[in-house]
Design an enzyme around this catalytic site. Structure first.
Site, PDB file in Angstrom:
ATOM      1  N   LYS A  33     -17.873  -2.601   7.586  1.00  0.00           N
ATOM      2  CA  LYS A  33     -19.277  -2.638   8.188  1.00  0.00           C
ATOM      3  C   LYS A  33     -19.457  -2.015   9.487  1.00  0.00           C
ATOM      4  O   LYS A  33     -18.557  -2.227  10.455  1.00  0.00           O
ATOM      5  CB  LYS A  33     -19.608  -4.341   8.811  1.00  0.00           C
ATOM      6  N   ASP A  60     -24.929  -2.280   9.125  1.00  0.00           N
ATOM      7  CA  ASP A  60     -25.574  -3.332   9.703  1.00  0.00           C
ATOM      8  C   ASP A  60     -26.731  -2.891  10.781  1.00  0.00           C
ATOM      9  O   ASP A  60     -26.217  -2.737  12.080  1.00  0.00           O
ATOM     10  CB  ASP A  60     -24.402  -4.077  10.342  1.00  0.00           C
ATOM     11  N   LYS A  62     -29.859  -4.011  10.812  1.00  0.00           N
ATOM     12  CA  LYS A  62     -30.933  -5.201  11.345  1.00  0.00           C
ATOM     13  C   LYS A  62     -32.357  -4.667  11.429  1.00  0.00           C
ATOM     14  O   LYS A  62     -32.925  -4.705  12.588  1.00  0.00           O
ATOM     15  CB  LYS A  62     -30.310  -5.775  12.292  1.00  0.00           C
ATOM     16  N   ASP A  65     -39.344  -4.167  11.674  1.00  0.00           N
ATOM     17  CA  ASP A  65     -40.691  -3.419  12.296  1.00  0.00           C
ATOM     18  C   ASP A  65     -41.495  -3.493  10.984  1.00  0.00           C
ATOM     19  O   ASP A  65     -41.172  -4.197  10.277  1.00  0.00           O
ATOM     20  CB  ASP A  65     -40.234  -1.695  12.330  1.00  0.00           C
ATOM     21  N   THR A 116     -25.657 -15.785  14.211  1.00  0.00           N
ATOM     22  CA  THR A 116     -24.765 -16.885  14.230  1.00  0.00           C
ATOM     23  C   THR A 116     -24.282 -17.262  15.708  1.00  0.00           C
ATOM     24  O   THR A 116     -23.563 -17.930  16.096  1.00  0.00           O
ATOM     25  CB  THR A 116     -23.487 -16.321  13.479  1.00  0.00           C
ATOM     26  N   ARG A 206     -13.436  -9.276  15.594  1.00  0.00           N
ATOM     27  CA  ARG A 206     -12.539  -9.364  16.864  1.00  0.00           C
ATOM     28  C   ARG A 206     -11.172  -9.969  16.115  1.00  0.00           C
ATOM     29  O   ARG A 206     -10.107  -9.722  16.659  1.00  0.00           O
ATOM     30  CB  ARG A 206     -13.095 -10.015  17.984  1.00  0.00           C
TER      31      ARG A 206
END
Length: 225
Positions: A33, A60, A62, A65, A116, A206
């Site tokens: 990603k 990714d 996002k 608009d 999340t 992470r």
């Protein structure tokens, strides 16, 4: 679920570091990603550099608009041929339809529902009175109506989404091994539990990227599935 549902989140502006990470984890994961930090620093050429490692790419970005602008962005992204790209479900059904029409069928478009890092209190703070689970269900229904392939949600909403939309691509971020640090995530789930709940793809950042040995960390999470 894909054969290996783990997509490693590469969120860095350091191209050499991104390539080193991709090289290290490639044997142990199903995809990569690329987040906004990476894309803003390196753009399409950076995406192509990471595609060279032979794994599917989830871009990714996002997008959020009006329909015309989102469709234009999708048209610009189409030559990259990434596996997945996302928009925010809150742009509405018509804008999501425009996004879907503007990019080839080889690229899946999925809709971000509720981040999340949000819980019910966070939603209320921005004026959304629905509970997270209900808002996710509402956005999922909109994405399905728009002809998208699926949604991004937490593991907590995966089972309900799978029941309502059996063939959806359900991408679950906020994945943490048992006992792992939560960081800025609030709705988290272990990799195994998320897959059991119906996740198609697990986005893991992470716990792998901050590990001393990212390859070993990726292999361990894959083995836990």
């Amino acid at each position: 679920m894909t054969a290996n549902p783990i997509y490693v989140a590469i969120d860095t502006s350091d191209l050499a570091a991104a390539e080193a990470l991709a090289r290290a984890v490639a044997p142990h994961v199903g995809g990569l990603k690329l987040g906004l930090q990476f894309f803003m620093a390196h753009g399409p050429d950076g995406v192509r550099r990471i595609q060279a490692f032979g794994l599917p790419i989830f871009l990714d970005v996002k997008l959020h608009d009006i329909g015309n602008t989102v469709a234009g962005a999708m048209t610009s992204l189409a030559p990259l041929g990434v596996a997945i790209v996302n928009v925010h479900a809150s742009i509405g059904v018509e804008a999501m339809k425009a996004a879907r029409a503007a990019i080839g069928p080889e690229t899946a478009i999925i809709a971000v529902t509720v981040l999340t890092s949000f819980d019910d209190t966070d939603l209320a703070a921005i004026g959304v009175q629905a509970r997270v689970r209900d808002q996710v269900a509402h956005f999922a229904a909109m994405a399905r109506t728009a002809g998208l392939q699926g949604i991004v949600c937490s593991g907590a909403e995966a089972a309900a989404t799978r029941a309502a939309w059996p063939d959806a691509m359900i991408v679950v971020p906020g994945v943490r091994p048992a006992g792992g640090e939560l960081g800025d995530q609030k709705r988290v789930m272990t990799p195994h539990a998320a897959v059991d709940a119906g996740a198609s793809i697990l986005v893991v950042g992470r716990p792998i990227t901050a590990a001393t040995d990212p390859a070993a960390a990726a292999a361990a999470i894959a083995a836990s599935l």
